[in-house]
Design a protein around this motif. Structure first.
Motif, mmCIF file in Angstrom:
data_model
loop_
_atom_site.group_PDB
_atom_site.id
_atom_site.type_symbol
_atom_site.label_atom_id
_atom_site.label_comp_id
_atom_site.label_asym_id
_atom_site.label_seq_id
_atom_site.Cartn_x
_atom_site.Cartn_y
_atom_site.Cartn_z
ATOM 1 N N ASP A 120 6.404 -0.734 -33.825
ATOM 2 C CA ASP A 120 7.581 -1.580 -33.999
ATOM 3 C C ASP A 120 7.450 -2.358 -35.302
ATOM 4 O OD1 ASP A 120 9.734 -3.307 -33.877
ATOM 5 O OD2 ASP A 120 9.549 -3.628 -31.718
ATOM 6 N N HIS A 121 7.914 -1.762 -36.392
ATOM 7 C CA HIS A 121 7.727 -2.361 -37.710
ATOM 8 C C HIS A 121 8.537 -3.640 -37.877
ATOM 9 C CE1 HIS A 121 6.669 1.958 -39.249
ATOM 10 N NE2 HIS A 121 5.791 1.481 -38.392
ATOM 11 N N ALA A 122 9.721 -3.688 -37.334
ATOM 12 C CA ALA A 122 10.549 -4.885 -37.477
ATOM 13 C C ALA A 122 9.922 -6.075 -36.761
ATOM 14 C CB ALA A 122 11.955 -4.618 -36.941
ATOM 15 N N GLN A 123 9.374 -5.844 -35.589
ATOM 16 C CA GLN A 123 8.740 -6.927 -34.852
ATOM 17 C C GLN A 123 7.495 -7.411 -35.579
ATOM 18 O OE1 GLN A 123 7.990 -6.062 -30.749
ATOM 19 N NE2 GLN A 123 7.218 -8.098 -30.274
ATOM 20 N N PHE A 124 6.750 -6.484 -36.177
ATOM 21 C CA PHE A 124 5.570 -6.887 -36.927
ATOM 22 C C PHE A 124 5.970 -7.747 -38.128
ATOM 23 C CE2 PHE A 124 2.631 -6.138 -40.457
ATOM 24 C CZ PHE A 124 1.469 -6.644 -39.900
ATOM 25 N N HIS A 139 -3.406 -22.808 -44.804
ATOM 26 C CA HIS A 139 -4.176 -22.254 -43.690
ATOM 27 C C HIS A 139 -4.227 -20.731 -43.802
ATOM 28 C CE1 HIS A 139 -3.940 -26.200 -41.895
ATOM 29 N NE2 HIS A 139 -2.621 -26.158 -41.931
ATOM 30 N N MET A 140 -5.273 -20.156 -43.235
ATOM 31 C CA MET A 140 -5.307 -18.707 -43.064
ATOM 32 C C MET A 140 -4.868 -18.390 -41.639
ATOM 33 S SD MET A 140 -8.346 -17.115 -45.380
ATOM 34 C CE MET A 140 -9.771 -17.916 -44.677
ATOM 35 N N VAL A 141 -4.204 -17.245 -41.495
ATOM 36 C CA VAL A 141 -3.564 -16.881 -40.230
ATOM 37 C C VAL A 141 -4.133 -15.555 -39.749
ATOM 38 C CG1 VAL A 141 -1.373 -16.181 -39.164
ATOM 39 C CG2 VAL A 141 -1.435 -18.138 -40.726
ATOM 40 N N THR A 142 -4.404 -15.484 -38.466
ATOM 41 C CA THR A 142 -4.780 -14.225 -37.843
ATOM 42 C C THR A 142 -3.760 -13.883 -36.769
ATOM 43 O OG1 THR A 142 -6.549 -13.014 -36.725
ATOM 44 C CG2 THR A 142 -6.287 -15.329 -36.137
ATOM 45 N N PHE A 143 -3.727 -12.642 -36.359
ATOM 46 C CA PHE A 143 -2.733 -12.177 -35.393
ATOM 47 C C PHE A 143 -3.443 -11.778 -34.101
ATOM 48 C CE2 PHE A 143 -0.857 -11.890 -39.470
ATOM 49 C CZ PHE A 143 0.482 -12.143 -39.291
ATOM 50 N N GLY A 144 -2.907 -12.241 -32.984
ATOM 51 C CA GLY A 144 -3.494 -11.956 -31.692
ATOM 52 C C GLY A 144 -2.540 -11.170 -30.818
ATOM 53 N N ILE A 145 -3.060 -10.206 -30.116
ATOM 54 C CA ILE A 145 -2.264 -9.342 -29.252
ATOM 55 C C ILE A 145 -2.219 -9.953 -27.854
ATOM 56 C CG2 ILE A 145 -1.967 -7.019 -28.350
ATOM 57 C CD1 ILE A 145 -1.863 -7.281 -31.446
ATOM 58 N N HIS A 260 -12.651 -23.015 -40.587
ATOM 59 C CA HIS A 260 -12.026 -24.016 -39.736
ATOM 60 C C HIS A 260 -10.504 -23.979 -39.897
ATOM 61 C CE1 HIS A 260 -15.917 -25.643 -38.723
ATOM 62 N NE2 HIS A 260 -16.204 -25.830 -40.011
ATOM 63 N N ASP A 261 -9.834 -24.427 -38.866
ATOM 64 C CA ASP A 261 -8.386 -24.640 -38.914
ATOM 65 C C ASP A 261 -7.597 -23.352 -39.137
ATOM 66 O OD1 ASP A 261 -6.306 -26.393 -38.526
ATOM 67 O OD2 ASP A 261 -6.091 -26.903 -40.642
ATOM 68 N N LEU A 262 -8.020 -22.270 -38.515
ATOM 69 C CA LEU A 262 -7.233 -21.044 -38.535
ATOM 70 C C LEU A 262 -6.030 -21.175 -37.613
ATOM 71 C CD1 LEU A 262 -9.940 -18.224 -38.362
ATOM 72 C CD2 LEU A 262 -8.412 -18.679 -40.270
ATOM 73 N N HIS A 263 -4.952 -20.506 -37.979
ATOM 74 C CA HIS A 263 -3.759 -20.449 -37.142
ATOM 75 C C HIS A 263 -3.574 -19.021 -36.641
ATOM 76 C CE1 HIS A 263 -1.559 -24.398 -38.174
ATOM 77 N NE2 HIS A 263 -2.809 -24.503 -38.568
ATOM 78 N N VAL A 264 -2.908 -18.897 -35.508
ATOM 79 C CA VAL A 264 -2.721 -17.591 -34.864
ATOM 80 C C VAL A 264 -1.237 -17.359 -34.619
ATOM 81 C CG1 VAL A 264 -3.293 -16.134 -32.882
ATOM 82 C CG2 VAL A 264 -4.951 -17.815 -33.711
ATOM 83 N N VAL A 265 -0.789 -16.144 -34.923
ATOM 84 C CA VAL A 265 0.552 -15.700 -34.535
ATOM 85 C C VAL A 265 0.398 -14.713 -33.384
ATOM 86 C CG1 VAL A 265 2.644 -14.480 -35.230
ATOM 87 C CG2 VAL A 265 1.500 -15.987 -36.855
ATOM 88 N N PRO A 266 0.937 -15.014 -32.207
ATOM 89 C CA PRO A 266 0.877 -14.043 -31.098
ATOM 90 C C PRO A 266 1.809 -12.861 -31.365
ATOM 91 C CG PRO A 266 1.238 -16.290 -30.291
ATOM 92 C CD PRO A 266 1.496 -16.311 -31.772
ATOM 93 N N TYR A 267 1.345 -11.673 -30.998
ATOM 94 C CA TYR A 267 2.143 -10.456 -31.128
ATOM 95 C C TYR A 267 2.188 -9.787 -29.773
ATOM 96 C CZ TYR A 267 3.682 -5.846 -32.718
ATOM 97 O OH TYR A 267 4.378 -4.670 -32.884
ATOM 98 N N ASP A 268 3.393 -9.618 -29.225
ATOM 99 C CA ASP A 268 3.507 -9.021 -27.895
ATOM 100 C C ASP A 268 4.160 -7.649 -27.920
ATOM 101 O OD1 ASP A 268 6.102 -9.715 -28.453
ATOM 102 O OD2 ASP A 268 6.340 -11.102 -26.760
ATOM 103 N N GLY A 269 4.222 -7.026 -29.111
ATOM 104 C CA GLY A 269 4.741 -5.667 -29.211
ATOM 105 C C GLY A 269 3.676 -4.646 -28.858
ATOM 106 N N ARG A 270 4.041 -3.386 -28.933
ATOM 107 C CA ARG A 270 3.114 -2.308 -28.622
ATOM 108 C C ARG A 270 2.018 -2.252 -29.679
ATOM 109 N NH1 ARG A 270 4.537 4.116 -28.683
ATOM 110 N NH2 ARG A 270 2.535 4.907 -27.907
#
Length: 476
Positions: A120-124, A139-145, A260-270
């Motif tokens: 799902d490219h649009a959701q990403f 901040h640096m950001v990581t992505f979590g499933i 320190h102080d990393l932020h996370v974007v949740p990803y609930d797509g496939r």
């Protein structure tokens, strides 16, 4: 708005998907039942207006796979960095980040593996957009499933609080190593844990600052490698002497777990890392029930449960009878039969095969070259027969052999053949003889593949019996 620079890491081997993924042709370049390979899908993920052309970091051995597969989807890279030896993801990320920073001091980058499934490219892209405010704030950001089961094969991200729909990012509390089953169940129930996807978003200067803080010893050799780089046919080669001085360490261990102080974007797509056959089975049974059996290729299941059967070669038929919790994968030169719960052990199995001297541990029957590919059909004392495919525009090197002669029978197309001072076309159903020691070359100037059968005869038939005089692909 400034476009984000994608950094695509495409140098992995993927041994846990053996026998279809091997060092000579790993999983990111395979089309696993889809129109595009995982690498091509990763490239397409970044073709929207939000993104710049990608930087691809890959192993020197895979450089022509990258070019060919990007060409198939009409995509151009910003740069292709070639690692002379594998040093895991931290040096690769640092090299690509420094290369980006040299062109734009305000650049924003997103790093992703090339071998993950995220259709799902649009959701990403929407998730990446959510992380930009935090990135521009330094901040640096990581992505979590978002997890849907108590998985023990992934690392986890522990959040400071459960994510809500109105939040763009959530602060990261800690990284958690692969848990046991009970701990994974507790994490799933907490609502504060996500799987670590290994995808990161950051300003280039912030990533370099993080290396200065957490891994300063890596900066001099990587900077030296970029300073002494060699430009070759559009590739950027990083020198072996500088690269070999670097540690073999992931970006997670070297930087992210210390930052320190990393932020996370949740990803609930496939999403799937397709890290093993259990993952492949799981992707195909999502809509069929937990006890379903997956059949790929010309394979058939009779009274089977919770299994995966795959026949890769078109001339194979694979039949499973009364199987339960089994992985059975058949390729032309190797067969894997394993308990599905043991699929994570296949990497160790491949190491054992290599130690025993089995070529199947690392190489495929089909040998891919920048001009096309060849595959051995049959061999015996003093002879060998191959099928060779040369793509349009492909040119074999001007070469000779000291210990073998060759006879070429053209099946499709009309190549131009040079033997000594003579050059001529050889149409389909015609043949040509290349004497031992003669300088020769074959090229495809047509618009369709050239296919030929090569019969080699001689005292020695190894691929190292080649003396190259000229080569369009700068091979030695």
């Amino acid at each position: 708005m400034k476009k984000i620079v994608p950094i695509i890491l495409a140098g992995g081997i993927g041994t846990r998907l053996w026998p279809i993924s091997r060092q000579s042709y790993p999983k990111q370049f395979r089309k696993l039942g889809a129109d595009d390979s995982l690498f091509q899908d990763a490239i397409k993920r970044f073709q929207g207006a939000l993104f710049h052309r990608p930087i691809v970091v890959t192993n020197d051995s895979y450089r022509f796979h990258v070019v060919e597969q990007m060409g198939e989807i009409a995509s151009l890279p910003e740069q292709i960095l070639l690692e002379p030896i594998s040093r895991n993801t931290a040096p690769a990320v640092l090299a690509a980040t420094l290369a980006t920073l040299a062109k734009d001091p305000d650049a924003v980058c997103v790093v992703t593996p090339a071998d993950h499934l995220m259709p799902d490219h649009a959701q990403f892209a929407a998730c990446v957009s959510k992380g930009l405010s935090a990135v521009h704030a330094g901040h640096m950001v990581t992505f979590g499933i978002s997890p849907n089961r108590p998985e023990t094969g992934f690392g986890y991200l522990e959040l400071t609080s459960p994510p809500t729909a109105d939040q763009e990012t959530v602060r990261l509390k800690s990284f958690t190593e692969k848990p046991d089953v009970d701990a994974a169940a507790q994490m799933l129930a907490s609502g504060r844990h996500l799987w670590n996807a290994g995808i990161f978003l950051f300003r280039a200067r912030d990533m370099v600052a993080a290396f200065e803080s957490h891994a300063p010893a890596m900066l001099p050799p990587v900077r030296a490698a970029l300073t002494d780089k060699e430009l070759d046919l559009g590739f950027t080669r990083l020198p072996r002497d500088h690269w070999s001085a670097l540690p073999d360490v992931s970006i997670d261990y070297a930087i992210m777990e210390k930052q320190h102080d990393l932020h996370v974007v949740p990803y609930d797509g496939r999403w799937s890392d397709l890290g093993g056959w259990q993952s492949v089975w799981r992707e195909d049974v999502n809509n069929a029930g937990k006890d379903a059996t997956v059949t790929l290729g010309d394979s058939h299941a009779i009274d089977c449960q919770s299994s995966l059967l795959m026949a890769e070669h078109p001339d194979q038929v694979l039949v499973g009878l009364g199987l339960e919790n089994v992985i059975a994968v058949a390729t032309k030169d190797a067969v894997l039969v394993a308990d599905k719960s043991r699929s994570s052990d296949i990497g160790a199995l491949v190491k054992d095969l290599a130690q025993r001297g089995h070529k199947q541990a690392h190489t495929m029957p089909r040998d891919y070259r920048p001009w096309g590919w060849f595959e051995q059909l049959v061999a015996g004392p003093g002879f060998q027969v191959k099928i060779i495919t040369v793509h349009p525009g492909g040119v074999l090197s001007l070469q000779s052999h000291e210990r073998r002669a060759e006879h070429w029978v053209v099946v499709e197309g009309c190549p131009t053949v040079s033997i000594g001072p003579d050059s001529f076309e050889v149409p389909a159903n015609q043949s040509v003889y290349v004497p031992l020691g003669a300088q020769h070359r074959l090229e495809n100037n047509g618009s369709q593949d050239v296919v030929l059968i090569e019969v080699q005869t001689g005292a020695y038939l190894g691929e190292d019996d080649i003396t190259r005089y000229e080569d369009a692909y700068a091979r030695t």
